[in-house]
Each structure stands twice: as structure tokens, then as C-alpha cells.
Design an enzyme around this catalytic site. Structure first.
Site, mmCIF file in Angstrom:
data_model
loop_
_atom_site.group_PDB
_atom_site.id
_atom_site.type_symbol
_atom_site.label_atom_id
_atom_site.label_comp_id
_atom_site.label_asym_id
_atom_site.label_seq_id
_atom_site.Cartn_x
_atom_site.Cartn_y
_atom_site.Cartn_z
ATOM 1 N N CYS A 174 -6.624 1.008 2.763
ATOM 2 C CA CYS A 174 -7.606 2.090 2.785
ATOM 3 C C CYS A 174 -7.474 2.996 1.564
ATOM 4 O O CYS A 174 -8.406 3.728 1.221
ATOM 5 C CB CYS A 174 -7.452 2.904 4.048
ATOM 6 N N ASN A 178 -11.922 -3.209 0.098
ATOM 7 C CA ASN A 178 -10.814 -3.487 1.009
ATOM 8 C C ASN A 178 -11.344 -3.982 2.345
ATOM 9 O O ASN A 178 -11.648 -5.140 2.520
ATOM 10 C CB ASN A 178 -9.931 -2.242 1.173
ATOM 11 N N GLU A 179 -11.472 -3.080 3.268
ATOM 12 C CA GLU A 179 -11.797 -3.472 4.639
ATOM 13 C C GLU A 179 -13.210 -2.987 4.937
ATOM 14 O O GLU A 179 -13.418 -2.131 5.763
ATOM 15 C CB GLU A 179 -10.777 -2.782 5.559
ATOM 16 N N GLU A 233 0.858 -1.188 0.000
ATOM 17 C CA GLU A 233 0.000 0.000 0.000
ATOM 18 C C GLU A 233 0.891 1.233 0.000
ATOM 19 O O GLU A 233 1.970 1.230 0.603
ATOM 20 C CB GLU A 233 -0.899 0.018 1.242
#
Ligand code: AHR
Length: 661
Positions: free
Chosen positions: A244, A375-376, A52
């Protein structure tokens, strides 16, 4: 003595409890490796990396560009740049947008020199690291007065010139100018100066400085030492571009892969979401140039033989920030992005997106097999979006495995909500995230022993032991954390029938520019080092093996954070026939045990032992002492089908034994 069958493969005999004194003397301890009862196949993707652009991991890190804000597109367009006036020089430096290089890159710099020696300097990313004897390619798009002579130079903070080159012959149209700089000394914090040496006007854009040496000498390439760390892990996959960062704080600043391909000067940058996320580590100059974009990620995966795992925005901005949602009736655009990405990666060169890949220099497909949807994310909003993505993607590309999200925690109510829903939807692979203290990792080494074997597979997609607490800037990459991760990883591997992928997070951090710690690999402008956690990952990945072998453990109680002891996993490498035993000793004393191998004709007396340990649990690596905690290999001379081995205190040991059936 009672036998406890632990799901998966390990039988543990409880009874002869370890007491902290005299552990080494107990001769009833035995590890019996059952080579005659091979279990699950360990997926080649079991150990991978998660990249990331956080901690200046891409711009200022892996991406080899040395100039910050090369295209004058930051919110403050002269951020990273300062005016230089040598001697009596006069002039002005302004950012303009009339007649730009292209529509995606609307701003450029106009230098109007009233007298020679006027120009600008770029500070790089906390300075520009250059090495004596190496070549650096300066380039810029320029237009201006034909007669105006320009000088580019690398200088120290004190103004000492390290390298110089001339530029001339500008025209009224934008054209790319370049020159090579060869610094006279190594300097970690140089600046780049671009100066007009006579009166005149010149426009500049995409002012760039690249080391000639990039990874595999790819143009627009990557920093070789940092890629080498990845290559040395032999990762099964690379997950990119986040994190993120995929989600964005708002949907307008989400990661959009289509903006990251094509000519670098046509890629429209945006603010990096880690720019002002943490008040304690502000990074107002953190933007994403997308010079490292999806094409480069695919190339990186190909170069290091890792499966690409792109993660796409699923119509949700980061739920820790705005949580903005795309209305379901507009989700089609996002799903189309996913379909187009698959075409970009795998499509024939006659397809729209396959042709773009070929146009960038890669007619051969990248053979994408994995794709992350979001993603999350969490909540019913995620499920309804994932479900729509999956319906379309599975119909068009049934062979592509989809990675879905189990939220940000490994066991909270969001997690509990998501798993049954994803099971119901027949999800392929569920991405679990875990940032917790070392005890959690020691205590969760058996987490997957009791998982349902019939449902989706698990991707332990982000994990790292936190020595203080999640997002604390005081967290350290110390040996205790790394050891606890090693203990946990024995459980991932033993449960290879359920867990098919895993990756530590985050991957890179710049010593001067980080926002989040701990991180796997640290660098400054010139050097880099692997943390103890890195070496744990490396030992597991490079000694993965192909098939899980059950290990019967006698005379040792199951280790926990409160009862330190041995954590064990064994595997068989098919090609070499090697039996690989990985043992974590979390106790402060050595633990000796008999080791017995059943089900093979012969085990050579010579084997290899690789040990990772440290004098203190608080030990770390650093730029100055990069190998304080690093693996040490030695030859075993007394191995065979049955032998005794002592596992050192606080250690991870990999034993490689040559076996013949
Ligand atoms: O790894 C850092 C961040 O942690 C990732 O961006 C995110 O997915 C998680 O919350």
C-alpha cells in the site's frame, strides 16, 4: 479403486481412505515419482520476497540508520529529539528554515548554547542498539561558531556514557562533520546526545549514526543480520517498495521513486502511510526518510542475486483510503516515471537516468526484467490505467514483463472482474493476494490445478495464513499457519507452468514497533529471528528444483482442512540430478508411505531428509527462543529407488535423493 487425474501433474488414487487410527500400518500407500515424465520448468523466480516499509521495516529496521528524524523534517520537527541540559547549562534548540542545507531538506536544528553542556538527545527507533567493540559513525552537516566545541555521546537511558567523541572547527557554510564512537558495553536502548560544551551557536542537519558494519560495508547501507535472513532464503526476486505504501493514502503521499535516489540529504521524506492506519497500533513517528531508496533496493537485489521487481504507482491512491485517481489525460507523467525507471535501471550511462545511476556508483545496468503496474488495485479504473501503461511500456520495452493486480482478495467480485479483463489485455503476470485462515490454505493447495494454462501467469504476490483474522493484532506466526502455507506451496510448485512467482507478506517487523502481524522475520534493536513461516519459505526456496516431476499417489485421499493427510510435490534439480520430494503431513499422526522412483537408473541409498515440525501447532519462535521451530537435517541411509518413509505428524519434510539417469 478410482484414479483421479489432477491437472498439472499429480495422479491421486482415491479409495483407501485414511482413517485417523492405524494410518502408519497401511502398506498400500505409495508415492511414485515419475522422473521419466518431467513436467514444467520451475521458474527461478518461483520463491521471492516482498519488502514493504511497514512495521518499521525500512527506517528503524533494514536501513541501518540509527537516528530518527535526522533531518528535522517530521511534521513535528523535533519529534524523536529532546533537550539536554547538563549541570548549569542553558540554551535553546529550535528548528529553522532560513538558509537550509538544500531545498529538499528545508529544516535544520539551531542550537544556541548560553552555557556549556547544552544540546539535544535522539531516542532512535525505540532506543538505539549498540554493541560493545563495534564502531559507529556519527555524522552531521553543521555550520556555526568556529570556536564552539561539541561533544557527541552515546548514553544509556540512565545517563551512563558509553562512548564519546569531539567535534570542532565549524565554519559559516554547511560542511559534513564526522566522528567514530566505540561503545564500552552492549546496550539495546541507548540515546545519542549532541552537546555544545561552551557558549555559542551551531546549526545541525542530517544528524546521523550508522554502524560501521553494514551489509557488504556499503555506505548508507543495510543492517547485516536482516539482509542475511534474506540472503539465506536465496530468493528469486525482491518485490519493493510495497504494498500500500506504493499507493499512498492520497496521491500526494504516494511513493515516488525519483525522490528516493541521489544523495541521502537531498531525498525528501514523507509520512509513512502506516503512521496512523491502525488505531490499535498508532505510530505517530513513522515517516519515510528514503535513505533506503530505489538505488539501494537495486543494489540489495544484486547482492543477493535476486531479480528486482519494483512496483510503481499507476495513478491511483490506496482504494482502502481515499482512492484518489489521476485523470487519464494526466497519466502520462506516471507512465513517464516508469519509462525513466527502466532507463535508470538498464539505460546506458549516456542516457539521462542511466547517468544518474552511474553517478551514484553503478555504471553497470541492473538488468531490470520485471515491473509492477500498481499494487493492490481494482475496478475498471485500474484496467483503463493498466492498459495505458502496458501499451506504452510494451512498445518501448517489449522484453520487460509487467505485473498487474488482481485486487486484494483471491476470489471476490473484484478478482472475478479483473482476471478476464487482464486475460483480454494479454497481461504477462497477474498478482494475487491472499490473507486467510489456515484452512483456506489447506483447502487451496489444488487451487491452480484447474487454472487456464494459456493465459497470463500467476504471481501469488502476498499471502500469509492469519491465525485470527486479517489485520487482527492477535494474529500469530505459529506452526499451524506455517504448515498450512507449506501445504499451499506444494500446489504452487506443482503448477509451475502457471505460477511463476510467489512471496509471503509482510516481510519484516520490529518487536516494539509493528503495525501488522503475522510477518516473516522479526527483530529488535540488536537481534532478529526467523518465524516458522520463514523456515517454510526457506525450505521451498532452497530446495526448489528446476523441473516438476509428477507424483502418483496411491492409497491416500486428497488432503483438506477437514481430512488431514499428505500434500506432495516433487522436482528435479538439473545440475545435481537430485530428486527433491516435499511432503506436508497435516495429520496428527505419522503417515508412512512407500516411495518409488521411476525413470532413473539409480538412486543412492544415502539421501538427506530435512524436517520442519513442532510439538504443538501453537508453537512459535521468539527473540528468546529463536529455534523452537527450525529445520533439522539428517542422513537417510535406506533410500534408493524404492523405500518406505514415515512422515511425522504436523511436519514438512524435504527429501533430497541422489539420482543417476
Ligand atoms: O502486506 C500488508 C498490506 O497488505 C500490503 O501493503 C497491501 O498490499 C496488502 O493490503
Amino acid at each position: 479403486m478410482k484414479q483421479v487425474m489432477v491437472r498439472g501433474c499429480v495422479a491421486v488414487f482415491v479409495g483407501a481412505f485414511l482413517c485417523s487410527a492405524g494410518q502408519t500400518a497401511d502398506s498400500s500407500r505409495r508415492l511414485v515419482i515419475r522422473a521419466d515424465r518431467p513436467g514444467a520448468t520451475i521458474s527461478p523466480t518461483m520463491y521471492g520476497v516482498f519488502f514493504e516499509d511497514i512495521n518499521f521495516g525500512a527506517d528503524g529496521g533494514l536501513y541501518a540508520e540509527l537516528v530518527k528524524n535526522r533531518s528535522f523534517e517530521f511534521t513535528s520537527p523535533l519529534m524523536g529529539w529532546s533537550e539536554v541540559k547538563q549541570g548549569m547549562a542553558t540554551g535553546s534548540a529550535r528548528v529553522l528554515d532560513r538558509g537550509p542545507l538544500n531545498d529538499h531538506n528545508p529544516h535544520y536544528l539551531r542550537l544556541n548554547a548560553g552555557w556549556g553542556g547544552y544540546g539535544v538527545a535522539n531516542e532512535g527507533f525505540a532506543g538505539i542498539g549498540v554493541r560493545q567493540g563495534e564502531e559507529y559513525v556519527f555524522s552531521a552537516f553543521a555550520r556555526g561558531d568556529k570556536e564552539i566545541p561539541m561533544r557527541v555521546e552515546l548514553v544509556t537511558a540512565g545517563g551512563k556514557v558509553l562512548a564519546q567523541a569531539k567535534l570542532a572547527d565549524f565554519g559559516s557554510q554547511w560542511s559534513r562533520k564526522s566522528a567514530t564512537l566505540r561503545p564500552s558495553v552492549t546496550e539495546p536502548r541507548a540515546r545519542l546526545q549532541v552537546l555544545a560544551t561552551a557558549p555559542g551557536v551551531v546549526d545541525l542537519d542530517m544528524v546521523s549514526l550508522f554502524p560501521k558494519k553494514t551489509w557488504k560495508n556499503h555506505p548508507n547501507g543495510l543492517r547485516p543480520d536482516l539482509v542475511q535472513w534474506l540472503a539465506d532464503l536465496k530468493p528469486g526476486f525482491v518485490r519493493f517498495p510495497g504494498g500500500c505504501i506504493v499507493e499512498g493514502r492520497y496521491l500526494s503521499t504516494r511513493y515516488q521513486w525519483k525522490n528516493t535516489i541521489g544523495k541521502p540529504e537531498e531525498r525528501q521524506g514523507i509520512i509513512n502511510r502506516w503512521n496512523d492506519e491502525f488505531k490499535h497500533r498508532p505510530a505517530p513517528d513513522y515517516f519515510q526518510s528514503f535513505g533506503l531508496g530505489f538505488y539501494e533496493y537495486f543494489l540489495l537485489c544484486e547482492d543477493i542475486s535476486a531479480e528486482p521487481l519494483p512496483i510503481l504507482n499507476c495513478g491511483m491512491a490506496c482504494q482502502f483510503n481515499s482512492g484518489e485517481l489521476v485523470p487519464l489525460e494526466q497519466l502520462g507523467l506516471f507512465i513517464q516515471d516508469a519509462l525513466d525507471l527502466i532507463e535508470f535501471a538498464n539505460g546506458a550511462t549516456t542516457t539521462t537516468w542511466g547517468a544518474k545511476r552511474a553517478g551514484m556508483g553503478h555504471p553497470k545496468p541492473f538488468n531490470l526484467k520485471l515491473l509492477g503496474v500498481g499494487n493492490e488495485q481494482w475496478g475498471p479504473q485500474y484496467i483503463e490505467r493498466y492498459e495505458r501503461f502496458a501499451r506504452v511500456l510494451k512498445e518501448r520495452y517489449p522484453k520487460i514483463k509487467l505485473v498487474s493486480s488482481a485486487g486484494p482478495s483471491p476470489d471476490d467480485e473484484r478478482f472475478q472482474f479483473l482476471w478476464p479483463q487482464l486475460r483480454e489485455l494479454n497481461a504477462d503476470i497477474v498478482d494475487e493476494h491472499c490473507y486467510a485462515n489456515p484452512d483456506w490454505f489447506f483447502d487451496n493447495a489444488r487451487r491452480y490445478d484447474s487454472y487456464d494454462r494459456t493465459g497470463p501467469k500467476v504471481f501469488m504476490g502476498e499471502y500469509a495464513a492469519q491465525s485470527v483474522k486479517t489485520v487482527s493484532p492477535e494474529n500469530r506466526n505459529n506452526w499451524q499457519c506455517a504448515l498450512s502455507e507449506a501445504a499451499f506451496m506444494t500446489g504452487l510448485e506443482r503448477n509451475a507452468d502457471v505460477v511463476v512467482m510467489s512471496s509471503y507478506a509482510p516481510l519484516f517487523a520490529h518487536e516494539d514497533r509493528w503495525q501488522w502481524r503475522p510477518d516473516l522475520i522479526w527483530c529488535d534493536n540488536l537481534t532478529s529471528y526467523g518465524t516458522p513461516n520463514y523456515y517454510v519459505q526457506q525450505l521451498f526456496s532452497r530446495h526448489r528444483g528446476d523441473l516438476v516431476l509428477p507424483v502418483e499417489v496411491t492409497g491416500l485421499p486428497p488432503a483438506t482442512s477437514q481430512q488431514p493427510g499428505l500434500y506432495v510435490t516433487a522436482s528435479r534439480a538439473i545440475r545435481s540430478g537430485d530428486i527433491i520430494l516435499k511432503v506436508v503431513n497435516s495429520a496428527a499422526q505419522p503417515i508412512a508411505s512407500d516411495i518409488q522412483i521411476e525413470g532413473v537408473k539409480e538412486v543412492s541409498r544415502r539421501g538427506t531428509a530435512i524436517v520442519l515440525t513442532a510439538d504443538r501447532l501453537t508453537d512459535e519462535n521468539s527473540i528468546a527462543a529463536p529455534k523452537t521451530v527450525a529445520p533439522v537435517a539428517s542422513t537417510l541411509r535406506e533410500a534408493g529407488k524404492a523405500f518406505r518413509h514415515s512422515f511425522g505428524p504436523y511436519s514438512l519434510t524435504v527429501l533430497r535423493l541422489k539420482a543417476r539417469d
